[in-house]
Design a protein around this motif. Structure first.
Motif, PDB file in Angstrom:
ATOM      1  N   UNK A 225      75.648 -20.903 123.478  1.00  0.00           N
ATOM      2  CA  UNK A 225      74.245 -21.109 123.108  1.00  0.00           C
ATOM      3  C   UNK A 225      74.127 -21.892 121.808  1.00  0.00           C
ATOM      4  N   UNK A 226      74.924 -21.522 120.818  1.00  0.00           N
ATOM      5  CA  UNK A 226      74.882 -22.273 119.555  1.00  0.00           C
ATOM      6  C   UNK A 226      75.280 -23.736 119.771  1.00  0.00           C
ATOM      7  N   UNK A 227      76.257 -23.978 120.642  1.00  0.00           N
ATOM      8  CA  UNK A 227      76.633 -25.357 120.963  1.00  0.00           C
ATOM      9  C   UNK A 227      75.480 -26.087 121.647  1.00  0.00           C
ATOM     10  N   UNK A 228      74.780 -25.392 122.534  1.00  0.00           N
ATOM     11  CA  UNK A 228      73.679 -26.012 123.278  1.00  0.00           C
ATOM     12  C   UNK A 228      72.522 -26.411 122.369  1.00  0.00           C
ATOM     13  N   UNK A 229      72.285 -25.629 121.323  1.00  0.00           N
ATOM     14  CA  UNK A 229      71.180 -25.962 120.408  1.00  0.00           C
ATOM     15  C   UNK A 229      71.646 -26.821 119.236  1.00  0.00           C
ATOM     16  N   UNK A 230      72.951 -27.100 119.190  1.00  0.00           N
ATOM     17  CA  UNK A 230      73.478 -27.958 118.131  1.00  0.00           C
ATOM     18  C   UNK A 230      73.532 -27.299 116.774  1.00  0.00           C
ATOM     19  N   UNK A 231      73.757 -25.987 116.761  1.00  0.00           N
ATOM     20  CA  UNK A 231      73.816 -25.239 115.503  1.00  0.00           C
ATOM     21  C   UNK A 231      75.263 -24.810 115.269  1.00  0.00           C
ATOM     22  N   UNK A 232      75.843 -25.264 114.157  1.00  0.00           N
ATOM     23  CA  UNK A 232      77.261 -25.009 113.905  1.00  0.00           C
ATOM     24  C   UNK A 232      77.477 -23.633 113.291  1.00  0.00           C
ATOM     25  N   UNK A 233      78.327 -22.858 113.948  1.00  0.00           N
ATOM     26  CA  UNK A 233      78.728 -21.546 113.424  1.00  0.00           C
ATOM     27  C   UNK A 233      80.229 -21.399 113.622  1.00  0.00           C
ATOM     28  N   UNK A 234      80.866 -20.608 112.747  1.00  0.00           N
ATOM     29  CA  UNK A 234      82.304 -20.420 112.899  1.00  0.00           C
ATOM     30  C   UNK A 234      82.592 -19.165 113.731  1.00  0.00           C
TER      31      UNK A 234
ATOM     32  N   UNK B   3      81.468 -12.987 123.444  1.00  0.00           N
ATOM     33  CA  UNK B   3      81.688 -14.139 122.566  1.00  0.00           C
ATOM     34  C   UNK B   3      81.128 -15.415 123.183  1.00  0.00           C
ATOM     35  N   UNK B   4      81.424 -15.630 124.460  1.00  0.00           N
ATOM     36  CA  UNK B   4      81.104 -16.897 125.100  1.00  0.00           C
ATOM     37  C   UNK B   4      79.625 -17.186 125.182  1.00  0.00           C
ATOM     38  N   UNK B   5      78.823 -16.157 125.457  1.00  0.00           N
ATOM     39  CA  UNK B   5      77.387 -16.405 125.609  1.00  0.00           C
ATOM     40  C   UNK B   5      76.759 -16.856 124.294  1.00  0.00           C
ATOM     41  N   UNK B   6      77.278 -16.358 123.169  1.00  0.00           N
ATOM     42  CA  UNK B   6      76.759 -16.799 121.869  1.00  0.00           C
ATOM     43  C   UNK B   6      77.300 -18.174 121.505  1.00  0.00           C
ATOM     44  N   UNK B   7      78.601 -18.363 121.656  1.00  0.00           N
ATOM     45  CA  UNK B   7      79.208 -19.636 121.309  1.00  0.00           C
ATOM     46  C   UNK B   7      78.581 -20.788 122.096  1.00  0.00           C
TER      47      UNK B   7
ATOM     48  N   UNK C  13      65.387 -20.958 114.845  1.00  0.00           N
ATOM     49  CA  UNK C  13      64.222 -20.339 115.487  1.00  0.00           C
ATOM     50  C   UNK C  13      64.681 -19.528 116.691  1.00  0.00           C
ATOM     51  N   UNK C  14      64.303 -18.266 116.723  1.00  0.00           N
ATOM     52  CA  UNK C  14      64.722 -17.385 117.813  1.00  0.00           C
ATOM     53  C   UNK C  14      64.267 -17.927 119.159  1.00  0.00           C
ATOM     54  N   UNK C  15      63.060 -18.496 119.208  1.00  0.00           N
ATOM     55  CA  UNK C  15      62.536 -19.019 120.473  1.00  0.00           C
ATOM     56  C   UNK C  15      63.418 -20.143 121.016  1.00  0.00           C
ATOM     57  N   UNK C  16      63.883 -21.029 120.120  1.00  0.00           N
ATOM     58  CA  UNK C  16      64.759 -22.120 120.541  1.00  0.00           C
ATOM     59  C   UNK C  16      66.098 -21.585 121.037  1.00  0.00           C
ATOM     60  N   UNK C  17      66.608 -20.603 120.325  1.00  0.00           N
ATOM     61  CA  UNK C  17      67.875 -19.997 120.711  1.00  0.00           C
ATOM     62  C   UNK C  17      67.772 -19.339 122.081  1.00  0.00           C
ATOM     63  N   UNK C  18      66.713 -18.556 122.287  1.00  0.00           N
ATOM     64  CA  UNK C  18      66.565 -17.800 123.533  1.00  0.00           C
ATOM     65  C   UNK C  18      66.355 -18.703 124.741  1.00  0.00           C
ATOM     66  N   UNK C  19      65.711 -19.840 124.521  1.00  0.00           N
ATOM     67  CA  UNK C  19      65.493 -20.774 125.628  1.00  0.00           C
ATOM     68  C   UNK C  19      66.813 -21.173 126.281  1.00  0.00           C
ATOM     69  N   UNK C  20      67.835 -21.304 125.479  1.00  0.00           N
ATOM     70  CA  UNK C  20      69.160 -21.652 126.002  1.00  0.00           C
ATOM     71  C   UNK C  20      69.974 -20.405 126.333  1.00  0.00           C
ATOM     72  N   UNK C  21      69.819 -19.372 125.510  1.00  0.00           N
ATOM     73  CA  UNK C  21      70.639 -18.166 125.667  1.00  0.00           C
ATOM     74  C   UNK C  21      70.402 -17.442 126.984  1.00  0.00           C
ATOM     75  N   UNK C  22      69.147 -17.319 127.391  1.00  0.00           N
ATOM     76  CA  UNK C  22      68.852 -16.486 128.559  1.00  0.00           C
ATOM     77  C   UNK C  22      69.540 -16.971 129.834  1.00  0.00           C
ATOM     78  N   UNK C  23      69.486 -18.264 130.193  1.00  0.00           N
ATOM     79  CA  UNK C  23      70.237 -18.686 131.379  1.00  0.00           C
ATOM     80  C   UNK C  23      71.752 -18.622 131.197  1.00  0.00           C
TER      81      UNK C  23
END
Length: 229
Positions: free
Chosen positions: A77-86, A71-75, A40-50
């Motif tokens: 954020x995905x870690x913060x929401x618990x979504x695994x990406x390579x 790279x770091x801001x995406x990596x 969900x974009x909303x969940x991602x952005x909640x962590x991504x923006x700060x």
């Protein structure tokens, strides 16, 4: 109270004229669909923006390079929401984000109205810390580039706001000086204090109308610049 002796008006771009948060959200929605990222974009952005703001602070302070920021801001954020990406997908999303960001061009309320008004009596300029390859596209696609005589970005100047050298670079490019210029921006540290420290007048644009300093001229809608210019 109208400012006296001003000939040149300098604007920040992101979060001041160009509605970065809105356009960024639309871009993430687009690139997640392109790459089949089921989050969900909303969940991602909640962590991504700060996280993004903190990376930009480090970037301004010359503590990280552009590639680390992207790279770091995406990596993180995905870690913060618990979504695994390579790593490959993060790099692809990072590239796609830059590619598609300028395809959305929402501006803040009254951007065209105030630029039309100011351009009758002042020479207008941009000073931005944004990436060279994206900022020109944002301005062109949103149809505001013709208002500005000069565009200074941190990659061209070699330093970032609030470093005084980027303001000196912009003033020289504009063939003007600090005493005849005013800076308008949303970042208290980068735009307001940076410009103030070299003798420019300043107007702080804050849509949340947070009173950070009673000695600083402040607006929460661009049309309010008519009070000062």
């Amino acid at each position: 109270m109208k400012l006296k002796g001003i000939t040149d008006v300098f604007f920040d771009l992101d979060h001041t004229l160009w509605d970065f948060d809105k356009n960024s959200a639309l871009t993430f929605d687009k690139i997640f669909k392109i790459n089949n990222v089921n989050i969900a974009v909303e969940d991602f952005l909640e962590h991504y923006e700060p996280i993004n703001l903190n990376y930009w602070k480090l970037y301004r302070e010359e503590k990280i390079q552009k590639d680390t920021l992207r790279y770091g801001r995406l990596n993180d954020t995905f870690e913060a929401v618990g979504f695994k990406v390579d790593t490959g997908l993060i790099n692809k999303l990072s590239d796609d984000y830059i590619t598609h960001l300028s395809s959305f061009n929402h501006l803040f309320e009254n951007t065209f109205e105030i630029l039309d008004y100011l351009s009758l009596n002042y020479t207008l300029h941009i000073i931005t810390n944004g990436f060279d390859e994206v900022q020109y596209k944002k301005m062109s696609h949103s149809k505001i580039n013709h208002y500005f005589k000069t565009i200074t970005n941190s990659e061209i100047a070699g330093v970032k706001k609030p470093n005084p050298k980027i303001f000196d670079y912009a003033l020289n490019l504009a063939n003007t000086n600090a005493s005849k210029s005013v800076m308008i921006g949303d970042s208290y540290e980068a735009d307001i204090m940076g410009a103030k420290n070299i003798g420019m007048d300043v107007v702080f644009f804050d849509v949340n109308n947070l009173k950070l300093d009673n000695n600083i001229k402040q607006i929460d809608n661009l049309i309010q610049l008519k009070k000062y210019l």
